[in-house]
Scaffold this motif. Structure first.
Motif: not given
Length: 202
Positions: A118-145
């Protein structure tokens, strides 16, 4: 067809496809092992029977977790409030890579490999990877939104592609993941699918 028409699994698949398209254009094939490692973990979101297990297995290898939360002075932040929100951090702090705590953190072999990578790739790639995790994690709990949050996440990814003059994949090519697909399950996740086949593209 628009992002709002995609199931949650479809949104993850579309987001990963965006990442792969950007990666394929700008990066060499030399780092495929590390990229396939983290993308494989993200991909399993669309087929797992245990979403909590997916979260626990994937989160430790996301850029935000590898570098941890630091403030603008580079000081490590370890308050429960910050840590509980760390998975929703969409941008890697520019000081994170130089933070002594982060550099000296004890990691297992796989985490250390990803830290060095991760230290050797552009931050934009890192940001996308974190966003992708959030795509799943943000909807894991609670009632469907209404999944407005995941729409925003994918829009952020598309904006990063635009920044690099890369067109996002044609969303019409993802019709099988639409919310009105007759084969879909009765919830907003959609039909489970083995999306690891996407990794054959890199």
């Amino acid at each position: 067809m628009e992002i709002k028409d995609l199931t949650l699994y479809g949104r993850m698949i579309y987001g990963i496809s965006c990442f792969i398209k950007l990666w394929d254009i700008y990066c060499s094939k030399e780092k495929c092992n590390e990229i396939k490692f983290i993308l494989n973990k993200l991909c399993t979101f669309t087929s797992t029977d245990n979403l909590s297990e997916w979260e626990n297995d994937t989160l430790p290898f996301t850029p935000a977790c590898i570098f941890e939360a630091v403030n603008e002075s580079g000081k490590f932040i370890c308050s429960p409030e910050i840590c509980s929100k760390r998975r929703f951090k969409h941008e890697i702090c520019e000081f994170a890579k130089d933070c002594n705590h982060v550099k000296n953190k004890k990691r297992n072999n796989e985490e250390q490999k990803m830290f060095l990578f991760y230290q050797n790739i552009d931050d934009d790639y890192l940001n996308i990877l974190d966003i992708l995790f959030n795509v799943g994690a943000s909807e894991l709990y609670g009632t469907p939104r209404d999944m407005k949050e995941t729409e925003m996440f994918l829009s952020n990814i598309i904006d990063i592609l635009k920044k690099h003059d890369v067109d996002a994949p044609d969303i019409n090519g993802f019709k099988e993941y639409t919310l009105n697909n007759p084969k879909k399950t009765m919830d907003y996740f959609g039909v489970k699918i083995d999306s690891t086949k996407l990794l054959d593209l890199i």
